[in-house]
Design a protein around this motif. Structure first.
Motif, mmCIF file in Angstrom:
data_model
loop_
_atom_site.group_PDB
_atom_site.id
_atom_site.type_symbol
_atom_site.label_atom_id
_atom_site.label_comp_id
_atom_site.label_asym_id
_atom_site.label_seq_id
_atom_site.Cartn_x
_atom_site.Cartn_y
_atom_site.Cartn_z
ATOM 1 N N THR A 1 8.396 97.080 -93.027
ATOM 2 C CA THR A 1 7.804 98.351 -93.452
ATOM 3 C C THR A 1 8.761 99.079 -94.398
ATOM 4 O OG1 THR A 1 8.588 99.419 -91.424
ATOM 5 C CG2 THR A 1 6.309 98.646 -91.435
ATOM 6 N N ARG B 1 8.690 98.007 -97.990
ATOM 7 C CA ARG B 1 7.519 98.508 -98.702
ATOM 8 C C ARG B 1 7.596 100.022 -98.922
ATOM 9 N NH1 ARG B 1 6.681 94.062 -96.126
ATOM 10 N NH2 ARG B 1 5.093 92.550 -96.685
ATOM 11 N N HIS C 1 8.254 102.399 -96.584
ATOM 12 C CA HIS C 1 7.734 103.214 -95.484
ATOM 13 C C HIS C 1 8.771 103.270 -94.358
ATOM 14 C CE1 HIS C 1 3.913 102.724 -97.521
ATOM 15 N NE2 HIS C 1 4.007 101.416 -97.383
ATOM 16 N N LEU D 1 3.667 107.099 -87.866
ATOM 17 C CA LEU D 1 3.578 106.566 -89.216
ATOM 18 C C LEU D 1 3.824 107.655 -90.251
ATOM 19 C CD1 LEU D 1 0.365 104.361 -88.828
ATOM 20 C CD2 LEU D 1 2.759 103.620 -88.688
ATOM 21 N N LEU E 1 1.796 105.417 -95.074
ATOM 22 C CA LEU E 1 1.409 104.161 -94.421
ATOM 23 C C LEU E 1 0.211 104.395 -93.509
ATOM 24 C CD1 LEU E 1 2.069 101.161 -93.908
ATOM 25 C CD2 LEU E 1 3.619 101.903 -92.092
ATOM 26 N N PHE F 1 -0.276 99.302 -91.309
ATOM 27 C CA PHE F 1 0.738 99.012 -90.293
ATOM 28 C C PHE F 1 0.265 97.867 -89.393
ATOM 29 C CE2 PHE F 1 2.494 99.312 -86.051
ATOM 30 C CZ PHE F 1 3.854 99.176 -86.343
ATOM 31 N N ILE G 1 0.759 94.564 -91.081
ATOM 32 C CA ILE G 1 2.169 94.143 -91.070
ATOM 33 C C ILE G 1 2.556 93.646 -89.682
ATOM 34 C CG2 ILE G 1 4.546 94.948 -91.303
ATOM 35 C CD1 ILE G 1 3.453 96.939 -93.456
#
Length: 131
Positions: A56, A59, A61, A91, A95, A100, A103
């Protein structure tokens, strides 16, 4: 992969690795220790969590909160049936819950060695001392 070592000491069983970490383990009735089944559950949850975090972050986040609770049901007294990993996350606005979940699913099915090994039924071999 570096091996880990489990040994009975005067204080009880201790697991250790080559990096100097030590962990007390024992039965579910002993205070201050993890049972072997709890360690298996920890391995599943930790593998998923520590793998989701960098994916995460890569990316862009940063998760304000990331935790997992891992539980299992038993098929028999000495056999687990289903292991469940429940994510507890906060989150960032950038995101979505759907992204999520995508992922986390990818981590579980492709990147988490522990989950993948359990699902594939990895063989465990014993090497015993010769008589």
């Amino acid at each position: 992969m570096a091996p880990v070592h489990v040994e009975r000491t005067p204080e009880g069983f201790v697991a250790s690795n080559e990096r100097g970490a030590h962990l007390k383990l024992g039965s579910t009735t002993e205070e201050g220790v993890f049972s072997p089944v709890e360690l298996l559950l920890i391995a599943v949850g930790a593998c998923n969590a520590v793998t989701v975090e960098p994916l995460t972050a890569q990316r862009g986040h940063r998760l304000p909160r990331l935790a997992v609770t891992i539980d299992a049901t038993r098929a028999e007294p000495t056999l687990l049936d289903t292991v469940t990993v429940t994510y507890e996350v906060e989150l960032p606005e950038s995101l979505s819950p759907e992204k999520f979940a995508e992922i986390a699913e990818r981590v579980h099915h492709r990147h988490c060695t522990v989950s993948r090994s359990l699902e594939k039924g990895t063989q465990v071999k014993l090497i015993l001392p010769e008589a």
